[in-house]
Design an enzyme around this catalytic site. Structure first.
Site, mmCIF file in Angstrom:
data_model
loop_
_atom_site.group_PDB
_atom_site.id
_atom_site.type_symbol
_atom_site.label_atom_id
_atom_site.label_comp_id
_atom_site.label_asym_id
_atom_site.label_seq_id
_atom_site.Cartn_x
_atom_site.Cartn_y
_atom_site.Cartn_z
ATOM 1 N N THR B 154 22.928 18.258 24.688
ATOM 2 C CA THR B 154 22.003 17.592 24.021
ATOM 3 C C THR B 154 20.794 18.467 23.502
ATOM 4 O O THR B 154 21.052 19.582 22.623
ATOM 5 C CB THR B 154 20.791 16.566 25.075
ATOM 6 O OG1 THR B 154 20.757 17.301 26.221
ATOM 7 C CG2 THR B 154 22.176 15.178 25.648
ATOM 8 N N LYS B 180 26.237 20.021 31.004
ATOM 9 C CA LYS B 180 25.539 19.725 30.500
ATOM 10 C C LYS B 180 23.933 19.530 31.230
ATOM 11 O O LYS B 180 23.710 18.975 31.980
ATOM 12 C CB LYS B 180 24.534 19.089 29.377
ATOM 13 C CG LYS B 180 25.763 17.696 29.819
ATOM 14 C CD LYS B 180 24.551 16.763 29.613
ATOM 15 C CE LYS B 180 23.363 16.757 28.431
ATOM 16 N NZ LYS B 180 21.921 16.333 28.905
ATOM 17 N N THR B 191 23.654 15.562 40.134
ATOM 18 C CA THR B 191 23.387 16.668 38.923
ATOM 19 C C THR B 191 23.964 15.724 37.228
ATOM 20 O O THR B 191 24.449 14.762 37.559
ATOM 21 C CB THR B 191 23.513 18.025 38.951
ATOM 22 O OG1 THR B 191 22.425 18.355 37.697
ATOM 23 C CG2 THR B 191 24.773 18.233 37.734
ATOM 24 N N GLU B 277 15.258 22.582 28.915
ATOM 25 C CA GLU B 277 14.007 22.966 27.417
ATOM 26 C C GLU B 277 13.061 23.160 27.417
ATOM 27 O O GLU B 277 11.908 22.827 28.273
ATOM 28 C CB GLU B 277 13.526 20.722 27.289
ATOM 29 C CG GLU B 277 14.600 20.052 27.474
ATOM 30 C CD GLU B 277 14.089 18.425 27.163
ATOM 31 O OE1 GLU B 277 15.090 17.708 26.698
ATOM 32 O OE2 GLU B 277 13.959 17.864 27.878
ATOM 33 N N ASN B 403 10.154 17.189 24.136
ATOM 34 C CA ASN B 403 10.034 15.752 24.115
ATOM 35 C C ASN B 403 8.747 14.663 23.659
ATOM 36 O O ASN B 403 8.401 14.015 24.179
ATOM 37 C CB ASN B 403 9.893 15.986 26.009
ATOM 38 C CG ASN B 403 11.148 16.522 26.597
ATOM 39 O OD1 ASN B 403 12.137 15.274 26.318
ATOM 40 N ND2 ASN B 403 11.376 17.545 27.028
#
Lengths: 408, 408
Positions: B154, B180, B191, B277, B403
């Protein structure tokens, strides 16, 4: 509700305050504050549960538990006096000695608060000079209280103070408070610096009980970044100058005192949350119809603490899945397929989910609601009668900017 | 250590993989992946502990616990199929049915993984078309495994895969994996998506035991943002095609299998943490000489999760007080005044504290060390013999950027 009046810690009778620029770390602003009572005070305190406790927290715990009447609080911003070993603790004694000498009071009646960088020693020459300035400048004006509230700020963008009055029999009792927050805010049993004064006549037992119970619903329900500080301290000084009949736990006036203290604490706690580092919005998360109070708190706090909820608010994005996700990992049991979720703010209100899946809500309306400075979320979990509220803020670029180079 | 070889999930014998662009959410990339075994597999899985579980997690839990031999995994990125109610669960069955038809296998031998936005329903026409494409395109080449690893990304910036070999008697056994991560990463007992294949012959009991024990030291020790996802899933498929003597918990080959599986899991877990991220650095936090393993884990994870530690790393700032602070609120007992703290990276190593207070370290050297892509912190708490390692990443502007408007 108590009656809100102007001012802060100097609003109650017999309290004075001052601010001074001691150049401890900041070079162009005040960085020391003093609160002084003309007469001895009953005092109560709650402190960080962090295993790593600042030297001043250890000092205050000793003073509060000793039962000795308190007379003054001396606080500084810039350096936290945490992780400073025996040297740091000795500096607390030095600070109290300096205040005792300047004010003509016993050293063990002086409480100390510090906030700022961890691991650095205080420049004691400057601190001693600051204490002297504070003692000379102190006064009972409202402005003096405001100046003191400003001096304890670090990355706060505004000072936080409040004063509330209530009737105890025929006497008017006043409670005033000031606080600072901003970062490393995830209080556990207490919060970053919050200093409250009152002219109430009250027993130490009643004062401590009222404080200890109330922090659970106020300071302990806010979070800026999930980091529980080494310095969290709430202190209340009560000097009795309102001349009310002494309040005990069983007094008729105790509930009124509790209520007024709660108003002060909730106001300051919300101010701390809304002024979190980099924050542009205060986020209020209320969970209703939970099975127990404990679970309601867990659910509300988990949402208010979630980085993903907080960044979604920063983006005014109704990414409600993150809210249910945060409830899901809170540790509290509930049925996700029963949750009704509502958003509201001054721009309106909207139902986002019904029984755990999306309603046919308008994303535009949701975005408008989430673009206001105070945002409210209500999650109805349809289990029982318990409810709780937590407060947080959005997570923005400025939080990173402020903290990526805080020391430089 | 096992022998590292090229490739990922298609490295073990008898496994095929594929990727397809089904346009579920992303319009310009692949977003569906398939892993297929030519023969029936023993399978094991660990799943999110979040109360809010995605429909696919519930589906997989049913398949894994049924004891039915598994044949395939179908995964999509873009939509998480979480908070989607009975409709979402029915879509898992539809997906499995589509795969069963295309592959000529039973529907209850198909495992499903989803990752992406919570609360949206899958566009099932596209999913069904995607499954058909996957079945047609699948193959055993290394490239097919890489394509599958890319399709489940993603906000990940790179695919994550590994393959490791070990000897079981005279046979060579291979384990391959892909994962991922990126956001909503704070696994609890497992996870975000991690799919592992092996040609080992192994009992279901031994496979599940090896997996369940190992996730505690690998995926459960990483955190990107403290948010435990609704979709966390680790699946291992073992098809026996290495023709080794079947591994049981008591086999001589079991420790070698454990070790090779650990190498795969640790590699993928670290890749997930380092590719968090917005992250620019992988942070490894090791706590040594703790009193118990549990406390060592608590301390290490608390530091790796701390927003303030993570922003300090983003700023290459040796703000070590935040590290001691995070240890202090971890819930584990220790004496702050005994902690020795060390930083290291490819730029060198340095001791930052001795017995809880600062050494006379050079800030310049510390900044250089903290400016590297892999940073290691060791905290010696001098209590006992237990140790643990946690992995996290820095918290940067890009985490906020990604985000604050993830859904748009």
């Amino acid at each position: 509700m108590g009656k809100r009046i102007e001012g802060g810690v100097t609003a109650p009778k017999g309290f004075e305050a001052a601010a001074a620029a001691a150049k401890i770390k900041y070079q162009d602003r005040t960085d020391m504050a003093m609160i002084f009572s003309r007469v001895p005070c009953v005092c109560a305190g709650t402190f960080t549960t962090n295993v790593v406790k600042a030297a001043c927290v250890k000092w205050d715990q000793k003073v509060v538990s000793s039962g000795i009447a308190a007379r003054a609080i001396v606080a500084n911003s810039g350096i936290a006096n945490a992780c400073t070993g025996a040297e740091g603790f000795a500096y607390c004694k030095d600070t109290a000695d300096a205040a005792a000498q300047s004010l003509g009071i016993p050293a063990d009646s002086v409480l100390i608060g510090s906030t700022g960088v961890i691991g650095k020693q205080l420049p004691m020459d400057r601190v001693r000079a600051g204490v002297k300035m504070l003692a000379e400048k102190k006064g009972a004006d409202i402005e003096k209280g405001t100046e003191a509230a400003k001096a304890i700020m670090t990355t706060d963008t505004c000072e936080k103070q409040i004063a509330v009055q209530f009737q105890a029999g025929e006497k008017t009792v006043t409670i005033g408070g000031m606080a600072k927050g901003s970062g490393m805010i995830h209080p556990n049993m207490c919060t970053m610096l919050s200093f409250i004064t009152t002219d109430a006549a009250i027993t130490k037992e009643a004062l401590q009980k009222a404080l200890s119970e109330d922090v659970k619903d106020t300071y302990n329900m806010i979070s800026v970044d999930g980091d529980t500080s080494t310095n969290d301290t709430v202190l209340v000084l009560a000097n009795g100058m309102a001349e009310n009949e002494e309040i005990t736990v069983d007094s008729n006036s105790y509930p009124a005192f509790q209520e007024a203290l709660h108003e002060v604490n909730e106001y300051l706690a919300k101010k701390i949350a809304g002024d979190g580092e980099g924050a542009t919005a205060l986020l209020e998360v209320k969970v209703v119809h939970a099975d127990t109070k404990e679970n309601a708190k867990r659910l509300a706090k988990s949402v208010a603490c979630s980085s993903l909820t907080k960044t979604a608010i920063a983006g005014h994005d109704a990414n409600w899945g993150r809210i249910l996700c945060a409830m899901g990992y809170s540790g509290a049991g509930f049925d996700p397929e029963k949750v009704d979720l509502y958003f509201s703010s001054e721009a309106g209100d909207i139902q986002i989910t019904e029984n755990g899946t999306a309603t046919n809500y308008s994303e535009d309306t949701a975005t408008k609601i989430l673009s206001c400075p105070e945002i409210r979320m209500v999650a109805d979990v349809k289990m029982g009668e318990a409810e709780a509220t937590a407060w947080g803020c959005d997570l923005t670029h400025d939080y990173i900017r402020i903290n990526a180079d805080y020391r430089s």
